[in-house]
Design a protein around this motif. Structure first.
Motif, PDB file in Angstrom:
ATOM      1  N   UNK A 117     -58.661 -58.337 -11.889  1.00  0.00           N
ATOM      2  CA  UNK A 117     -60.247 -58.338 -12.486  1.00  0.00           C
ATOM      3  C   UNK A 117     -59.941 -58.869 -14.136  1.00  0.00           C
ATOM      4  N   UNK A 118     -58.743 -59.393 -14.418  1.00  0.00           N
ATOM      5  CA  UNK A 118     -58.728 -60.164 -15.865  1.00  0.00           C
ATOM      6  C   UNK A 118     -58.402 -61.301 -15.706  1.00  0.00           C
ATOM      7  N   UNK A 119     -58.330 -62.232 -16.896  1.00  0.00           N
ATOM      8  CA  UNK A 119     -58.326 -63.522 -16.570  1.00  0.00           C
ATOM      9  C   UNK A 119     -56.809 -64.342 -16.477  1.00  0.00           C
ATOM     10  N   UNK A 120     -55.852 -63.120 -16.668  1.00  0.00           N
ATOM     11  CA  UNK A 120     -54.249 -63.633 -16.513  1.00  0.00           C
ATOM     12  C   UNK A 120     -53.808 -62.587 -17.310  1.00  0.00           C
ATOM     13  N   UNK A 121     -52.548 -63.328 -17.970  1.00  0.00           N
ATOM     14  CA  UNK A 121     -51.757 -62.376 -18.783  1.00  0.00           C
ATOM     15  C   UNK A 121     -51.969 -62.571 -20.276  1.00  0.00           C
ATOM     16  N   UNK A 122     -51.973 -61.783 -21.009  1.00  0.00           N
ATOM     17  CA  UNK A 122     -52.369 -61.868 -22.559  1.00  0.00           C
ATOM     18  C   UNK A 122     -51.113 -61.444 -23.331  1.00  0.00           C
ATOM     19  N   UNK A 123     -51.333 -62.112 -24.620  1.00  0.00           N
ATOM     20  CA  UNK A 123     -50.224 -61.885 -25.463  1.00  0.00           C
ATOM     21  C   UNK A 123     -49.985 -60.428 -25.913  1.00  0.00           C
ATOM     22  N   UNK A 124     -51.113 -59.816 -25.636  1.00  0.00           N
ATOM     23  CA  UNK A 124     -50.933 -58.013 -25.922  1.00  0.00           C
ATOM     24  C   UNK A 124     -52.023 -57.751 -25.208  1.00  0.00           C
ATOM     25  N   UNK A 125     -52.114 -56.299 -24.769  1.00  0.00           N
ATOM     26  CA  UNK A 125     -53.402 -55.694 -24.232  1.00  0.00           C
ATOM     27  C   UNK A 125     -54.720 -55.804 -25.010  1.00  0.00           C
ATOM     28  N   UNK A 126     -55.655 -56.562 -24.707  1.00  0.00           N
ATOM     29  CA  UNK A 126     -56.868 -56.911 -25.432  1.00  0.00           C
ATOM     30  C   UNK A 126     -57.251 -55.639 -25.925  1.00  0.00           C
ATOM     31  N   UNK A 127     -57.285 -54.491 -25.431  1.00  0.00           N
ATOM     32  CA  UNK A 127     -58.187 -53.438 -25.789  1.00  0.00           C
ATOM     33  C   UNK A 127     -57.571 -52.847 -27.062  1.00  0.00           C
ATOM     34  N   UNK A 128     -56.210 -53.266 -27.477  1.00  0.00           N
ATOM     35  CA  UNK A 128     -55.600 -52.844 -28.340  1.00  0.00           C
ATOM     36  C   UNK A 128     -55.408 -53.868 -29.477  1.00  0.00           C
ATOM     37  N   UNK A 129     -55.551 -55.131 -29.062  1.00  0.00           N
ATOM     38  CA  UNK A 129     -55.404 -56.322 -29.969  1.00  0.00           C
ATOM     39  C   UNK A 129     -56.724 -57.407 -29.673  1.00  0.00           C
ATOM     40  N   UNK A 130     -57.517 -56.915 -30.360  1.00  0.00           N
ATOM     41  CA  UNK A 130     -58.735 -57.833 -29.787  1.00  0.00           C
ATOM     42  C   UNK A 130     -58.520 -59.292 -29.956  1.00  0.00           C
ATOM     43  N   UNK A 131     -57.635 -59.754 -30.837  1.00  0.00           N
ATOM     44  CA  UNK A 131     -57.192 -61.324 -31.052  1.00  0.00           C
ATOM     45  C   UNK A 131     -56.186 -61.808 -29.533  1.00  0.00           C
ATOM     46  N   UNK A 132     -55.753 -60.862 -28.947  1.00  0.00           N
ATOM     47  CA  UNK A 132     -54.832 -61.087 -28.167  1.00  0.00           C
ATOM     48  C   UNK A 132     -55.340 -62.446 -27.252  1.00  0.00           C
ATOM     49  N   UNK A 133     -54.272 -63.467 -27.082  1.00  0.00           N
ATOM     50  CA  UNK A 133     -54.844 -64.830 -26.280  1.00  0.00           C
ATOM     51  C   UNK A 133     -54.364 -64.628 -24.777  1.00  0.00           C
ATOM     52  N   UNK A 134     -54.940 -65.419 -24.196  1.00  0.00           N
ATOM     53  CA  UNK A 134     -54.462 -65.389 -22.822  1.00  0.00           C
ATOM     54  C   UNK A 134     -53.152 -66.503 -22.540  1.00  0.00           C
ATOM     55  N   UNK A 135     -52.319 -66.291 -21.877  1.00  0.00           N
ATOM     56  CA  UNK A 135     -51.173 -67.286 -21.817  1.00  0.00           C
ATOM     57  C   UNK A 135     -51.546 -68.260 -20.872  1.00  0.00           C
ATOM     58  N   UNK A 136     -51.163 -69.478 -21.016  1.00  0.00           N
ATOM     59  CA  UNK A 136     -51.401 -70.542 -20.106  1.00  0.00           C
ATOM     60  C   UNK A 136     -50.407 -70.479 -19.079  1.00  0.00           C
ATOM     61  N   UNK A 137     -49.206 -70.404 -19.626  1.00  0.00           N
ATOM     62  CA  UNK A 137     -48.014 -70.322 -18.839  1.00  0.00           C
ATOM     63  C   UNK A 137     -47.033 -69.606 -19.315  1.00  0.00           C
ATOM     64  N   UNK A 138     -46.148 -68.978 -18.321  1.00  0.00           N
ATOM     65  CA  UNK A 138     -45.129 -67.944 -18.838  1.00  0.00           C
ATOM     66  C   UNK A 138     -43.984 -68.087 -17.813  1.00  0.00           C
TER      67      UNK A 138
END
Lengths: 438, 438
Positions: free
Chosen positions: A174-195
């Motif tokens: 239900x989310x768009x992928x993996x993020x640099x941090x939990x967007x609920x805590x860090x609104x400016x977290x970005x989605x990782x393209x690859x990891x």
């Protein structure tokens, strides 16, 4: 043409409408010229409803029966999804874990896969069918139904992808992928393209809830590229892979997501992401005699009751060189039994007192780039210090640094570190970030 | 010690409380020194809920997927029941139709049992376990789940009892047994203490809804004594058997219910019971040319569309010897296709017109005693005539007479005949008389 395994979790098939939407996506993938194997979890609340009923009957139901009960959930979702795909004019059949050849040991509720014999699935695919497989379940050597425990459906999907030599295993959530941090805590977290799979393992092991450790371990061992993406949008998600994606996939996914095997990888960013974990507690054993073997005895006692220790710090307070304090963290659910076991052995070990603190939080900074970058820990400690946050325990691996803070400081810590490492996106990606179920 | 197969239908396991009550009864039977195998249907509304979901997805879902979907219902009930029995301190395990060795053909939704290999069940019983088996389901030679269609759970139970050489197969339901007529129509109907399998077959085939024809046929072929009784009371039900009951059962059931093999059977009552059926319709083909083969052609046309004809009367009206009228009854659901088929062949057959009457009722008088008692039909017709009820069609077997009346006369007909044959009990047995599900 590629062979794609698509895994849909419980939230992706929450109701009949959602099942229809998933069917549409499966058929779209097939219409794009690909072979599709689907792994599906139980619908939305089914598992909780079944657990409720079982709890009304027995507080500790036999595990074999619990597995049979829970496996009914996937039977329902897989049959309905097969109907929905057929309704769109594409032949589809559903298969239980047993029929898909997912062989496990007999540890009900947490069975391990010991072999994959997906002959029926391979045949169905060859014959042009969409094969829909029940996630989360397998069959023991005694021909009994087993369930794979938490993260089981992800593991089913990756194991099938490995056994069928699929080109990619898509994990829909239900989310768009993996993020640099939990967007609920860090609104400016970005989605990782690859990891990388290695980094994903560290993130999953230290609190990121997007994907289960076990599935990632499987993907890494068998070189299965994963694509974590949302079932509610067509957007590209996060590719988790240690090998270049199949160029055949070019028709299916935006070009930007494909790694061009000819191209030198760009310089990797130092840090991929920040995981956090609120579920750990801390126990401190004070005044442990500073004699050989005594510290080891503390951990033996805790291990004997099955508690999993995560981080450990031992320090010798200035005033009394004969005694040390030992602190460790462990999952909150294991704390009670660890404390009881230690109390029972207080005289034998000879420690002075036990302290227990459930109000701790753990922040983990993960990135393959930190291997070769010496300034990472200095920058981390500097950022936390500037934010006025005290660090309690520290542990590290080659690509991770974890620190324990007070629970109330955790969110601020994640925000401060995210900013300090330049991870903030220029504008917030609108997402809902949730845990995964089975 | 006897081996007892107990079958509990959906209404007996409607909710968690009911599952616990069934478990109590299973354990009581075991505590009385018997071995117990349980066959269980899906809980209360589960099947309807699953069908609802499937109907939202497809109007004609693939039958294979529908069977997988529906089989989830028994998986839930059997696991919960196994938990509940364990909770009472008795070891119990649940088994799917496949695990219980119920081998069927591949006619999804209406599979026929082609073999029984209940090795696991036999072993579980030998090891002192209560084995709980999913009713209504089996496994095809392709290792796919199949369902047995209406009456499937009764059939599963009888087939298991036959294969395991059980002493008795107890069919638990929401009524106290078989009655001399439907107590909703005849308040003074009495519960039958015993009845032969042959008579039960006739009753079931002609509208009595207490037990499915198929299960009774199975019981008869393999000499399995049946005991139909209520899951809501300890009361003795109706024994359906062609052989004396096992004297070992004496500890379990009231002595009155046991046939003493030494004792000469009492003179049998002429009539055991009265069945009625409101579900049939009547079609009359008027003006059929009275030439060889033409009547046969009428029935061929009807048979070709799969309509099941029950009763037939052909008569030649006085004024025109060259033409006959043919009337027959058939299940209401088959009427439309039969009428369409006949209309399409009107010119070929050369009949004059079709008449259709859905408002008929059928009364069937069943009793092994009528074989040797010549006055039965006279008494039947006399009773109906005195009540002012016209008879339309008549058919007979050695132990049954069926008559068709107007639908609105049916209840009065049943009452009149029940009284005429001395079947009225001295006082009403308080029961709820309902149909059975799976």
């Amino acid at each position: 043409m590629a062979l794609i395994v698509q895994k849909f979790g419980g939230s992706s098939v929450a109701d009949v409408e959602a099942v229809r939407r998933v069917a549409r996506r499966v058929v779209d993938t097939r219409d794009a010229g690909h072979q599709v194997v689907v792994v599906v979890s139980a619908m939305g609340d089914t598992t909780d409803d079944l657990l409720d009923m079982s709890a009304q009957i027995a507080s500790q139901p036999p595990e074999r029966e619990l597995d049979i009960l829970l496996s009914a959930g996937e039977r329902i979702s897989m049959a309905l999804l097969a109907m929905a795909v057929n309704e769109l004019g594409v032949p589809a059949q559903s298969y239980t874990g047993a029929q898909a050849g997912i062989r496990t040991d007999s540890h009900y509720g947490r069975a391990q896969i010991i072999g994959m014999v997906p002959e029926r699935i391979a045949r169905a695919v060859r014959e042009g069918q969409v094969a829909i497989v029940a996630g989360f379940q397998g069959v023991s050597e005694e021909e009994d139904t087993t369930t794979l425990g938490r993260g089981g459906s992800d593991t089913s999907a990756v194991a099938l992808a490995a056994a069928l030599h699929a080109d990619v295993c898509e994990i829909y959530t239900d989310v768009d992928g993996l993020f640099s941090a939990d967007p609920r805590i860090v609104p400016l977290a970005h989605r990782l393209r690859t990891i990388s799979q290695e980094e994903t393992l560290e993130l999953a092991a230290h609190g990121a809830k997007i994907l289960h450790l076990r599935a990632v371990e499987f993907a890494r061992r068998y070189h299965v590229p994963l694509h974590v993406r949302s079932s509610f949008s067509e957007k590209e998600g996060t590719w988790i892979s240690d090998r270049p994606a199949n160029p055949e996939l070019a028709g299916l996914v935006p070009e930007a997501a494909l790694v061009d095997p000819q191209e030198e990888p760009m310089e990797e960013p130092i840090i991929s992401g920040i995981a956090h974990d609120r579920s750990q507690d801390k126990i401190t054993v004070r005044g442990v005699p500073n004699t050989p073997g005594t510290a080891a005895r503390v951990f033996e006692v805790v291990a004997e009751v099955g508690a999993n220790i995560d981080m450990i710090v031992q320090n010798v307070p200035g005033e009394d060189k004969a005694r040390a304090n030992i602190s460790f963290t462990l999952p909150g659910g294991d704390a009670r039994k660890a404390l009881d076991a230690l109390e029972a052995h207080q005289d034998e070990i000879g420690f002075k007192e036990l302290r227990y603190n459930p109000d701790i939080g753990k922040l983990s900074l993960v990135g393959a780039g930190m291997r070769t970058n010496p300034g990472v820990s200095a920058k981390l400690f500097g950022a936390l210090s500037k934010a006025g946050i005290n660090i309690d325990l520290i542990s590290t691996s080659e690509i991770r640094i974890s620190v324990v803070t007070r629970l109330e400081d955790l969110d601020r810590a994640v925000q401060a570190v995210h900013t300090a490492f330049g991870l903030d996106a220029t504008e917030s990606e609108a997402v809902v970030y949730g845990g995964t179920g089975r």
